[in-house]
Design an enzyme around this catalytic site. Sequence first.
Site, short mmCIF file in Angstrom:
data_model
loop_
_atom_site.label_atom_id
_atom_site.label_comp_id
_atom_site.label_asym_id
_atom_site.label_seq_id
_atom_site.Cartn_x
_atom_site.Cartn_y
_atom_site.Cartn_z
N GLU A 98 -3.43 -8.91 3.09
CA GLU A 98 -3.28 -9.49 4.43
C GLU A 98 -4.46 -9.18 5.34
OE1 GLU A 98 -2.04 -5.28 5.02
OE2 GLU A 98 -1.85 -6.77 3.43
N CYS A 134 0.82 -1.21 0.00
CA CYS A 134 0.00 0.00 0.00
C CYS A 134 0.86 1.27 0.00
CB CYS A 134 -0.99 -0.04 1.16
SG CYS A 134 -2.42 1.06 0.90
N HIS A 145 -4.34 -4.46 0.27
CA HIS A 145 -4.09 -5.08 1.58
C HIS A 145 -4.55 -6.54 1.56
CE1 HIS A 145 -2.77 -1.64 3.93
NE2 HIS A 145 -3.68 -0.91 3.31
#
Length: 317
Positions: free
Chosen positions: A237, A142, A235
């Site tokens: 994750e 990001c 993102h």
Amino acid sequence: MPIRVKNDLPVKDRLEHENIFVMDEKRAEHQDIRAIEIAILNLMPLKEDTELQILRELSNTPLQINVTFMRVGSHESKNASRSHLDSFYHSFNELKGRNFDGLIITGAPVEELEFEEVDYWEEMKQIFDWCDDHVTSTIFLCWAAQAAMYHFYGLPKVHLDGKLVGVFQHQVFNRKVPLVRGFDDVFLAPHSRYTETPAKMIEECPELTVLAYSERAGVFLSMAENGRKIFVAGHPEYGRTTLRKEYIRDEGKGLNPEIPYHYFPDDDPSREPVLTWRSHANNLYTNWLNYYVYQTTPFALDGTPGGGKIKDNFTKY
């Protein structure tokens, strides 16, 4: 195979509850293998949430991984306790003499600032340059991806009309590149940001190869130097409820946030979000660890790069 963390890391119990194999320091000391050394520069304010999210993603390979958490020394965290940072994190100055097989640099909630306005920008530039000599492969997430593209290639970020937030569909390009091996033609991944590096600039940069793109969210995944630098605009994750927590937080601040795109069933924030991106997130990190870390990292990290850059000392296991 396990992730090695400190015995008393708070998220260790959460990981074990999720049936993720976590090895404590005492047991790891008796393993007669060369573990993979991964550093995580955690720039996110909620340190433990991010620790949990990334450690989940690193747990799905046959490799034993030693994890070292890094922090910037030129910024005082307002959301993490000093005791947590002192117990589980090392400053960049403490780690800059070491070499790592892999490094993950997270996003940061500073994207509306110009890069030079970020109070730890000078330290970030040092870290970016340090990666060339001391890390086999780095993932930039990001804001870190935007910052690294600006630092290495001079690509500016631009402000969007509003916050890009939700779960977006992406198309895979350059399928023969190992990083996207096993990906479906299209896949979902979360984004949460106010800025972007324009897709046209990334596509026209000769050093960068685009691997995944979204019509709504732009370039999601790209790489340089045969995978020594990997840039992830979103993102992957994030956990199931991360975007919901951000939405509730922004509502509480009176920001009148938009409902995250394609996230809540029927766009109803009272309903449980459906987790639709975990398998591809796992695949991304597994491919990274296998093809760009384990298969290319020097077997002996001690003493390298010594007389040259770590990329000039690649040997296979």
